[in-house]
Design a protein around this motif. Structure first.
Motif, PDB file in Angstrom:
ATOM      1  N   GLU A  28      -5.064   4.472  -3.353  1.00  0.00           N
ATOM      2  CA  GLU A  28      -3.678   4.813  -2.992  1.00  0.00           C
ATOM      3  C   GLU A  28      -2.948   3.588  -2.436  1.00  0.00           C
ATOM      4  O   GLU A  28      -1.762   3.389  -2.708  1.00  0.00           O
ATOM      5  CB  GLU A  28      -3.650   5.948  -1.959  1.00  0.00           C
ATOM      6  CG  GLU A  28      -4.012   7.296  -2.528  1.00  0.00           C
ATOM      7  CD  GLU A  28      -2.983   7.796  -3.530  1.00  0.00           C
ATOM      8  OE1 GLU A  28      -1.767   7.745  -3.250  1.00  0.00           O
ATOM      9  OE2 GLU A  28      -3.393   8.248  -4.611  1.00  0.00           O
ATOM     10  N   THR A  29      -3.648   2.764  -1.668  1.00  0.00           N
ATOM     11  CA  THR A  29      -3.042   1.554  -1.108  1.00  0.00           C
ATOM     12  C   THR A  29      -2.680   0.585  -2.225  1.00  0.00           C
ATOM     13  O   THR A  29      -1.591  -0.004  -2.227  1.00  0.00           O
ATOM     14  CB  THR A  29      -3.999   0.894  -0.094  1.00  0.00           C
ATOM     15  OG1 THR A  29      -4.299   1.841   0.941  1.00  0.00           O
ATOM     16  CG2 THR A  29      -3.384  -0.349   0.526  1.00  0.00           C
ATOM     17  N   ARG A  30      -3.573   0.430  -3.180  1.00  0.00           N
ATOM     18  CA  ARG A  30      -3.280  -0.434  -4.327  1.00  0.00           C
ATOM     19  C   ARG A  30      -2.055   0.086  -5.093  1.00  0.00           C
ATOM     20  O   ARG A  30      -1.184  -0.682  -5.487  1.00  0.00           O
ATOM     21  CB  ARG A  30      -4.477  -0.503  -5.280  1.00  0.00           C
ATOM     22  CG  ARG A  30      -5.582  -1.387  -4.805  1.00  0.00           C
ATOM     23  CD  ARG A  30      -6.729  -1.472  -5.827  1.00  0.00           C
ATOM     24  NE  ARG A  30      -7.909  -1.923  -5.143  1.00  0.00           N
ATOM     25  CZ  ARG A  30      -8.831  -1.131  -4.593  1.00  0.00           C
ATOM     26  NH1 ARG A  30      -8.747   0.182  -4.706  1.00  0.00           N
ATOM     27  NH2 ARG A  30      -9.854  -1.652  -3.959  1.00  0.00           N
ATOM     28  N   LYS A  31      -2.019   1.396  -5.296  1.00  0.00           N
ATOM     29  CA  LYS A  31      -0.897   1.998  -6.026  1.00  0.00           C
ATOM     30  C   LYS A  31       0.413   1.755  -5.276  1.00  0.00           C
ATOM     31  O   LYS A  31       1.395   1.291  -5.862  1.00  0.00           O
ATOM     32  CB  LYS A  31      -1.126   3.495  -6.216  1.00  0.00           C
ATOM     33  CG  LYS A  31       0.022   4.185  -6.965  1.00  0.00           C
ATOM     34  CD  LYS A  31      -0.212   5.660  -7.112  1.00  0.00           C
ATOM     35  CE  LYS A  31       0.336   6.352  -5.885  1.00  0.00           C
ATOM     36  NZ  LYS A  31       0.290   7.807  -5.931  1.00  0.00           N
ATOM     37  N   SER A  32       0.429   2.043  -3.976  1.00  0.00           N
ATOM     38  CA  SER A  32       1.665   1.889  -3.197  1.00  0.00           C
ATOM     39  C   SER A  32       2.117   0.441  -3.133  1.00  0.00           C
ATOM     40  O   SER A  32       3.301   0.139  -3.315  1.00  0.00           O
ATOM     41  CB  SER A  32       1.465   2.425  -1.774  1.00  0.00           C
ATOM     42  OG  SER A  32       1.368   3.825  -1.793  1.00  0.00           O
ATOM     43  N   PHE A  33       1.185  -0.475  -2.890  1.00  0.00           N
ATOM     44  CA  PHE A  33       1.568  -1.888  -2.860  1.00  0.00           C
ATOM     45  C   PHE A  33       2.016  -2.345  -4.245  1.00  0.00           C
ATOM     46  O   PHE A  33       2.961  -3.136  -4.368  1.00  0.00           O
ATOM     47  CB  PHE A  33       0.425  -2.771  -2.350  1.00  0.00           C
ATOM     48  CG  PHE A  33       0.506  -3.072  -0.881  1.00  0.00           C
ATOM     49  CD1 PHE A  33       1.568  -3.787  -0.355  1.00  0.00           C
ATOM     50  CD2 PHE A  33      -0.499  -2.665  -0.027  1.00  0.00           C
ATOM     51  CE1 PHE A  33       1.637  -4.088   0.998  1.00  0.00           C
ATOM     52  CE2 PHE A  33      -0.440  -2.950   1.326  1.00  0.00           C
ATOM     53  CZ  PHE A  33       0.628  -3.669   1.842  1.00  0.00           C
ATOM     54  N   GLY A  34       1.351  -1.868  -5.290  1.00  0.00           N
ATOM     55  CA  GLY A  34       1.738  -2.251  -6.645  1.00  0.00           C
ATOM     56  C   GLY A  34       3.168  -1.870  -6.967  1.00  0.00           C
ATOM     57  O   GLY A  34       3.896  -2.624  -7.609  1.00  0.00           O
ATOM     58  N   ILE A  35       3.595  -0.732  -6.481  1.00  0.00           N
ATOM     59  CA  ILE A  35       4.978  -0.283  -6.668  1.00  0.00           C
ATOM     60  C   ILE A  35       5.915  -1.081  -5.767  1.00  0.00           C
ATOM     61  O   ILE A  35       7.032  -1.405  -6.144  1.00  0.00           O
ATOM     62  CB  ILE A  35       5.089   1.235  -6.391  1.00  0.00           C
ATOM     63  CG1 ILE A  35       4.331   2.006  -7.473  1.00  0.00           C
ATOM     64  CG2 ILE A  35       6.553   1.675  -6.307  1.00  0.00           C
ATOM     65  CD1 ILE A  35       4.113   3.472  -7.160  1.00  0.00           C
ATOM     66  N   ALA A  36       5.431  -1.453  -4.572  1.00  0.00           N
ATOM     67  CA  ALA A  36       6.252  -2.159  -3.589  1.00  0.00           C
ATOM     68  C   ALA A  36       6.523  -3.618  -3.955  1.00  0.00           C
ATOM     69  O   ALA A  36       7.417  -4.232  -3.390  1.00  0.00           O
ATOM     70  CB  ALA A  36       5.584  -2.087  -2.213  1.00  0.00           C
ATOM     71  N   GLY A  37       5.743  -4.200  -4.871  1.00  0.00           N
ATOM     72  CA  GLY A  37       6.077  -5.543  -5.312  1.00  0.00           C
ATOM     73  C   GLY A  37       4.980  -6.577  -5.422  1.00  0.00           C
ATOM     74  O   GLY A  37       5.079  -7.470  -6.249  1.00  0.00           O
ATOM     75  N   PRO A  38       3.925  -6.546  -4.580  1.00  0.00           N
ATOM     76  CA  PRO A  38       2.861  -7.540  -4.768  1.00  0.00           C
ATOM     77  C   PRO A  38       2.149  -7.336  -6.105  1.00  0.00           C
ATOM     78  O   PRO A  38       2.259  -6.286  -6.725  1.00  0.00           O
ATOM     79  CB  PRO A  38       1.888  -7.276  -3.621  1.00  0.00           C
ATOM     80  CG  PRO A  38       2.651  -6.507  -2.623  1.00  0.00           C
ATOM     81  CD  PRO A  38       3.675  -5.730  -3.397  1.00  0.00           C
ATOM     82  N   ARG A  39       1.401  -8.360  -6.501  1.00  0.00           N
ATOM     83  CA  ARG A  39       0.583  -8.281  -7.714  1.00  0.00           C
ATOM     84  C   ARG A  39      -0.834  -7.921  -7.276  1.00  0.00           C
ATOM     85  O   ARG A  39      -1.578  -8.754  -6.785  1.00  0.00           O
ATOM     86  CB  ARG A  39       0.596  -9.629  -8.442  1.00  0.00           C
ATOM     87  CG  ARG A  39      -0.229  -9.642  -9.708  1.00  0.00           C
ATOM     88  CD  ARG A  39      -0.057 -10.938 -10.481  1.00  0.00           C
ATOM     89  NE  ARG A  39      -0.308 -12.139  -9.711  1.00  0.00           N
ATOM     90  CZ  ARG A  39      -1.514 -12.695  -9.543  1.00  0.00           C
ATOM     91  NH1 ARG A  39      -2.589 -12.152 -10.081  1.00  0.00           N
ATOM     92  NH2 ARG A  39      -1.648 -13.801  -8.844  1.00  0.00           N
ATOM     93  N   VAL A  40      -1.184  -6.665  -7.423  1.00  0.00           N
ATOM     94  CA  VAL A  40      -2.510  -6.189  -7.019  1.00  0.00           C
ATOM     95  C   VAL A  40      -3.525  -6.731  -8.017  1.00  0.00           C
ATOM     96  O   VAL A  40      -3.410  -6.506  -9.223  1.00  0.00           O
ATOM     97  CB  VAL A  40      -2.555  -4.646  -6.963  1.00  0.00           C
ATOM     98  CG1 VAL A  40      -3.956  -4.167  -6.616  1.00  0.00           C
ATOM     99  CG2 VAL A  40      -1.533  -4.129  -5.955  1.00  0.00           C
ATOM    100  N   VAL A  41      -4.493  -7.473  -7.517  1.00  0.00           N
ATOM    101  CA  VAL A  41      -5.485  -8.114  -8.380  1.00  0.00           C
ATOM    102  C   VAL A  41      -6.591  -7.107  -8.687  1.00  0.00           C
ATOM    103  O   VAL A  41      -7.278  -6.618  -7.784  1.00  0.00           O
ATOM    104  CB  VAL A  41      -6.077  -9.380  -7.730  1.00  0.00           C
ATOM    105  CG1 VAL A  41      -7.076 -10.045  -8.675  1.00  0.00           C
ATOM    106  CG2 VAL A  41      -4.963 -10.351  -7.353  1.00  0.00           C
ATOM    107  N   PRO A  44      -0.351 -12.288  -5.016  1.00  0.00           N
ATOM    108  CA  PRO A  44      -1.610 -11.565  -5.226  1.00  0.00           C
ATOM    109  C   PRO A  44      -2.052 -10.836  -3.967  1.00  0.00           C
ATOM    110  O   PRO A  44      -1.869 -11.323  -2.849  1.00  0.00           O
ATOM    111  CB  PRO A  44      -2.604 -12.661  -5.613  1.00  0.00           C
ATOM    112  CG  PRO A  44      -1.999 -13.940  -5.162  1.00  0.00           C
ATOM    113  CD  PRO A  44      -0.519 -13.739  -5.108  1.00  0.00           C
ATOM    114  N   LEU A  45      -2.615  -9.648  -4.171  1.00  0.00           N
ATOM    115  CA  LEU A  45      -3.048  -8.796  -3.063  1.00  0.00           C
ATOM    116  C   LEU A  45      -4.347  -8.119  -3.445  1.00  0.00           C
ATOM    117  O   LEU A  45      -4.530  -7.716  -4.597  1.00  0.00           O
ATOM    118  CB  LEU A  45      -1.964  -7.757  -2.780  1.00  0.00           C
ATOM    119  CG  LEU A  45      -2.249  -6.739  -1.694  1.00  0.00           C
ATOM    120  CD1 LEU A  45      -1.016  -6.560  -0.803  1.00  0.00           C
ATOM    121  CD2 LEU A  45      -2.666  -5.401  -2.270  1.00  0.00           C
TER     122      LEU A  45
END
Length: 183
Positions: free
Chosen positions: A131-144, A112-113
């Motif tokens: 944009e940070t949520r989008k990039s991290f979401g693609i990179a692998g963490p689970r954006v809460v 979770p992130l």
């Protein structure tokens, strides 16, 4: 969901400035940690080389190894970032790129992130946060979803965010909910 006991949250701050309001928000988040939750800051984003697949091998730079190991030890991540020119600060985007590798198996995969932060302007950095949520979401963490806070820095009147009751309460709530997301 976790009870928060013995959990570690990685903290990444997208501003390198020592007196950054985002650094202050990260301090406040650390102070707001539920019992049993430890915040581990990775404070070396400015030392990371630009991501380059040619150097992402068995001899990857030590600072990259340290970032990936810190992320691998973490159970969740809190990203605190300003907005630069309507987007993600370069040092943070670079960290996302390093953390996204090896492709499909990055150190934050499935963890979770949450993304929060402060910036100039009336929206407090919402574009960069999205944009940070989008990039991290693609990179692998689970954006809460729903764990967001975008603070216009002028709303703080030059004071530390902990002196703003609403900001402090919202951040404490986000930190608690992020800790509860740890599986």
């Amino acid at each position: 969901m976790s009870d928060g006991v013995g959990n570690t949250v990685l903290v990444l701050v997208g501003s390198l400035r020592a007196a950054s309001v985002n650094r202050q928000l990260a301090e406040l988040a650390t102070e707001s940690a539920p019992e049993g939750v430890t915040f581990e800051w990775f404070d070396r984003l400015g030392e990371l080389p630009h991501y380059n697949e040619d150097i992402d091998n068995d001899d990857v730079p030590d600072v990259v190894v340290a970032l990936r190991e810190t992320a691998a030890r973490a159970d969740a991540a809190l990203v605190v970032t300003p907005e630069y020119n309507g987007s993600i600060p370069g040092v943070l985007k670079n960290a996302i790129d390093w953390l996204s590798r090896p492709y499909g198996e990055g150190a934050l995969k499935g963890k979770p992130l949450a993304v929060v932060g402060a910036s100039l302007g009336q929206y407090g950095g919402v574009w960069a946060h999205d944009e940070t949520r989008k990039s991290f979401g693609i990179a692998g963490p689970r954006v809460v979803e729903g764990l967001d806070l975008s603070v216009p820095t002028n709303s703080l009147d030059g004071k530390h965010p902990r002196e703003n009751t609403e900001v402090a309460a919202r951040l404490r709530d986000i930190v608690g909910k992020l800790a509860a997301e740890i599986g």
